[in-house]
Write an enzyme that holds these catalytic residues in place. Structure first.
Site, PDB file in Angstrom:
ATOM      1  N   HIS A 134       0.429  -1.244  -0.150  1.00 24.03           N
ATOM      2  CA  HIS A 134       0.116  -0.476  -0.127  1.00 24.03           C
ATOM      3  C   HIS A 134       0.871   1.408  -0.024  1.00 24.03           C
ATOM      4  CE1 HIS A 134      -3.652  -1.474   0.423  1.00 24.03           C
ATOM      5  NE2 HIS A 134      -3.901  -2.309   1.056  1.00 24.03           N
ATOM      6  N   ASP A 141      -7.921  -1.666  -1.398  1.00 25.29           N
ATOM      7  CA  ASP A 141      -8.548  -2.769  -0.566  1.00 25.29           C
ATOM      8  C   ASP A 141     -10.112  -2.347  -0.936  1.00 25.29           C
ATOM      9  OD1 ASP A 141      -6.692  -4.214   0.240  1.00 25.29           O
ATOM     10  OD2 ASP A 141      -6.720  -2.456   2.108  1.00 25.29           O
ATOM     11  N   GLU A 203      -6.161 -13.290   1.064  1.00 27.96           N
ATOM     12  CA  GLU A 203      -6.830 -11.593   1.348  1.00 27.96           C
ATOM     13  C   GLU A 203      -8.229 -11.040   0.600  1.00 27.96           C
ATOM     14  OE1 GLU A 203      -4.909  -8.007   2.011  1.00 27.96           O
ATOM     15  OE2 GLU A 203      -3.866  -8.919   3.904  1.00 27.96           O
ATOM     16  N   HIS A 206      -8.255  -7.718  -0.913  1.00 26.91           N
ATOM     17  CA  HIS A 206      -6.331  -6.634  -1.543  1.00 26.91           C
ATOM     18  C   HIS A 206      -6.149  -6.813  -2.483  1.00 26.91           C
ATOM     19  CE1 HIS A 206      -2.445  -4.916  -0.160  1.00 26.91           C
ATOM     20  NE2 HIS A 206      -2.468  -5.731  -1.963  1.00 26.91           N
TER      21      HIS A 206
END
Length: 235
Positions: A134, A141, A203, A206
């Protein structure tokens, strides 16, 4: 070290730009700012220019399939200081959830909790060779909002530290509700991958383009056409 850290980075110098939030759904105020994370003059709703363009493409694909649905932006750019804040916050939250205090933790308990934290959170590294995804402006996200304006139930909240965060956790369940969760995750995956993103294998929320994780995942699927990362840590 994560497996994707083996991927070299050659910074392309692409601009860092605002996400046009009017095209998406947005959680407001920003979820990490609500917890006390400080971004200063930087905005979490910024990404690299190409990443923003691909995010708009994904939104357009979604609208074709499901008119009135929106991609909800949960988080975009994350300075390393915010990454550190969230790592520490997640550790403290898990300690409290176990009914413990920092002083009571055994070395084994502490190690176990840190291991769980780093299953979800990238190490807040300042090493230019291992930037948190990030922090490069490459990762976002996201979840979905339906045509009734309701956040679509994915079977677990974003950032949950459990196996339910795994993208295919519900894939083999015979329960109708579990299949709904999986189908919702697949809708999100399909529009994001069609736009050029890769999804974090651990995830469901993500996605990234242009960072080390994106390149690592791309190269696994295209071993004869390897790429390197184009985005390094910002600021």
């Amino acid at each position: 070290m994560k497996p994707y850290h083996q991927i070299p980075i050659i910074e392309c110098g692409e601009p860092f730009t605002k996400i046009p939030l009017e095209l998406f759904a947005v959680e407001s105020p920003h979820p990490y700012e609500k917890l006390g994370a400080t971004y200063g003059e930087l905005s979490p709703y910024c990404l690299r220019q190409t990443v923003v363009e691909y995010l708009i493409q994904a939104q357009n694909y979604l609208q074709l399939l499901y008119p009135g649905w929106y991609i909800q932006i949960f988080d975009g750019y994350r300075p390393v200081a915010v990454q550190q804040f969230m790592v520490d916050y997640s550790f403290a939250t898990e300690v409290e959830a176990r009914g413990l205090s920092g002083e009571e933790l055994s070395p084994q308990q502490s190690q176990e909790i840190w291991q769980g934290v780093y299953e979800i959170w990238a190490v807040p590294s300042l090493d230019p060779k291992t930037p948190p995804p990030h922090s490069t402006g490459a990762a976002v996200d996201v979840t979905l909002v339906n045509d009734q304006g309701m956040v679509v139930d994915m079977g677990s909240p974003i950032d949950e530290m459990s196996e339910r965060s795994l993208p295919n956790y519900y894939a083999n369940s015979t329960q109708p509700q579990a299949q709904n969760y999986h189908n919702h995750r697949q809708i999100l995956r399909d529009v994001m991958l069609k736009a050029g993103f890769q999804r974090n294998p651990k995830e469901w929320w993500h996605f990234s383009f242009g960072d080390q994780m994106w390149a690592w995942l791309h190269n696994q699927s295209h071993p004869h056409n390897p790429v390197i990362a184009r985005y390094s840590r910002l600021f």
